[in-house]
Design a protein around this motif. Sequence first.
Motif, PDB file in Angstrom:
ATOM      1  N   ASP A   1     -10.007   7.423  -7.710  1.00  0.00           N
ATOM      2  CA  ASP A   1      -9.229   8.527  -7.142  1.00  0.00           C
ATOM      3  C   ASP A   1      -8.617   9.424  -8.207  1.00  0.00           C
ATOM      4  N   VAL A   2      -9.449  10.070  -9.008  1.00  0.00           N
ATOM      5  CA  VAL A   2      -8.897  11.003  -9.988  1.00  0.00           C
ATOM      6  C   VAL A   2      -8.449  12.299  -9.313  1.00  0.00           C
ATOM      7  N   VAL A   3      -8.971  12.585  -8.132  1.00  0.00           N
ATOM      8  CA  VAL A   3      -8.494  13.648  -7.250  1.00  0.00           C
ATOM      9  C   VAL A   3      -8.390  13.045  -5.851  1.00  0.00           C
ATOM     10  N   LYS A   4      -8.094  13.856  -4.865  1.00  0.00           N
ATOM     11  CA  LYS A   4      -7.808  13.385  -3.512  1.00  0.00           C
ATOM     12  C   LYS A   4      -8.970  12.632  -2.877  1.00  0.00           C
TER      13      LYS A   4
ATOM     14  N   LEU B   1       0.832  -1.202   0.000  1.00  0.00           N
ATOM     15  CA  LEU B   1       0.000   0.000   0.000  1.00  0.00           C
ATOM     16  C   LEU B   1       0.871   1.258   0.000  1.00  0.00           C
ATOM     17  N   VAL B   2       1.929   1.243   0.810  1.00  0.00           N
ATOM     18  CA  VAL B   2       2.850   2.377   0.869  1.00  0.00           C
ATOM     19  C   VAL B   2       3.453   2.637  -0.512  1.00  0.00           C
ATOM     20  N   GLU B   3       3.715   1.591  -1.249  1.00  0.00           N
ATOM     21  CA  GLU B   3       4.273   1.684  -2.597  1.00  0.00           C
ATOM     22  C   GLU B   3       3.327   2.409  -3.557  1.00  0.00           C
ATOM     23  N   ALA B   4       2.019   2.238  -3.375  1.00  0.00           N
ATOM     24  CA  ALA B   4       1.052   2.731  -4.360  1.00  0.00           C
ATOM     25  C   ALA B   4       0.317   4.003  -3.953  1.00  0.00           C
ATOM     26  N   PHE B   5       0.068   4.203  -2.654  1.00  0.00           N
ATOM     27  CA  PHE B   5      -0.796   5.289  -2.199  1.00  0.00           C
ATOM     28  C   PHE B   5      -0.002   6.554  -1.896  1.00  0.00           C
ATOM     29  N   GLY B   6      -0.720   7.680  -1.833  1.00  0.00           N
ATOM     30  CA  GLY B   6      -0.100   8.950  -1.474  1.00  0.00           C
ATOM     31  C   GLY B   6       0.392   8.960  -0.040  1.00  0.00           C
TER      32      GLY B   6
ATOM     33  N   PHE C   1      -9.623  -2.094  -5.781  1.00  0.00           N
ATOM     34  CA  PHE C   1      -9.506  -1.470  -7.096  1.00  0.00           C
ATOM     35  C   PHE C   1      -9.455   0.049  -6.973  1.00  0.00           C
ATOM     36  N   CYS C   2      -8.599   0.686  -7.773  1.00  0.00           N
ATOM     37  CA  CYS C   2      -8.528   2.142  -7.799  1.00  0.00           C
ATOM     38  C   CYS C   2      -8.082   2.601  -9.189  1.00  0.00           C
ATOM     39  N   ASP C   3      -8.181   3.917  -9.425  1.00  0.00           N
ATOM     40  CA  ASP C   3      -7.760   4.486 -10.707  1.00  0.00           C
ATOM     41  C   ASP C   3      -6.259   4.737 -10.768  1.00  0.00           C
ATOM     42  N   TYR C   4      -5.702   5.340  -9.711  1.00  0.00           N
ATOM     43  CA  TYR C   4      -4.296   5.739  -9.754  1.00  0.00           C
ATOM     44  C   TYR C   4      -3.537   5.412  -8.469  1.00  0.00           C
ATOM     45  N   GLY C   5      -4.188   5.431  -7.324  1.00  0.00           N
ATOM     46  CA  GLY C   5      -3.534   5.136  -6.058  1.00  0.00           C
ATOM     47  C   GLY C   5      -2.874   6.335  -5.422  1.00  0.00           C
ATOM     48  N   TYR C   6      -2.161   7.135  -6.212  1.00  0.00           N
ATOM     49  CA  TYR C   6      -1.393   8.233  -5.626  1.00  0.00           C
ATOM     50  C   TYR C   6      -2.252   9.347  -5.049  1.00  0.00           C
ATOM     51  N   ASN C   7      -3.545   9.351  -5.308  1.00  0.00           N
ATOM     52  CA  ASN C   7      -4.440  10.356  -4.731  1.00  0.00           C
ATOM     53  C   ASN C   7      -5.123   9.870  -3.451  1.00  0.00           C
ATOM     54  N   ILE C   8      -4.768   8.692  -2.965  1.00  0.00           N
ATOM     55  CA  ILE C   8      -5.402   8.118  -1.777  1.00  0.00           C
ATOM     56  C   ILE C   8      -4.501   8.319  -0.570  1.00  0.00           C
ATOM     57  N   SER C   9      -5.080   8.885   0.503  1.00  0.00           N
ATOM     58  CA  SER C   9      -4.409   8.988   1.800  1.00  0.00           C
ATOM     59  C   SER C   9      -5.309   8.330   2.823  1.00  0.00           C
TER      60      SER C   9
END
Length: 184
Positions: free
Chosen positions: A93-96, A52-57, A70-78
């Motif tokens: 997660d196209v935005v935060k 999760l740390v690898e993929a999420f914000g 399942f998610c769109d990008y991962g980097y917008n998830i906190s």
Amino acid sequence: MDQRTQKERMLAGELYVADCPELAADNRRISEWMARYNAALAVPPDERHAMLVEAFGAVGAGVNIRPPFFCDYGYNISIGAGSFMNFNCVVLDVVKVTIGEKTQIGSAVQILTADHPRDPALRAQLLEFGRPVTIGSNVWIGSGAIILPGVTIGDHAVIGAGSVVTRDVPPGAIAVGNPARLKD
């Protein structure tokens, strides 16, 4: 003329085209990650946490998300420390998307930030936009609930199973139904 990339427009919550090369590459990256993560059901939670740390914000200590996820990008998830998501959750997660500490999310919950223009001419141009979702700390979201774009759920709130949350839910409130309504 606006020189920003489609990704920059997406992250700003403005109209963008999702199938641009940069976003397509981001989606391929997270798709490969999801294939690995979703095959890791038998892996201990601490090893999945590292994924999760690898993929999420941002990921707090002790976060546990049971695959499949399942998610769109991962980097917008906190997601805050001690939070839990059960099987088969979807986060667009196209935005935060911000989830507080010690929040419990039931199976098959959908958290959606992706939205589309109401104007059919804009939709025909494949334009879309996002509105952020914020979920507080110590929230309980029942299985099958759907959280729509732009919603904020306050700390200690409860969302009933199968509810469709179309509006903000204040701290400590209980919301149930379709559309979700506050209980007295």
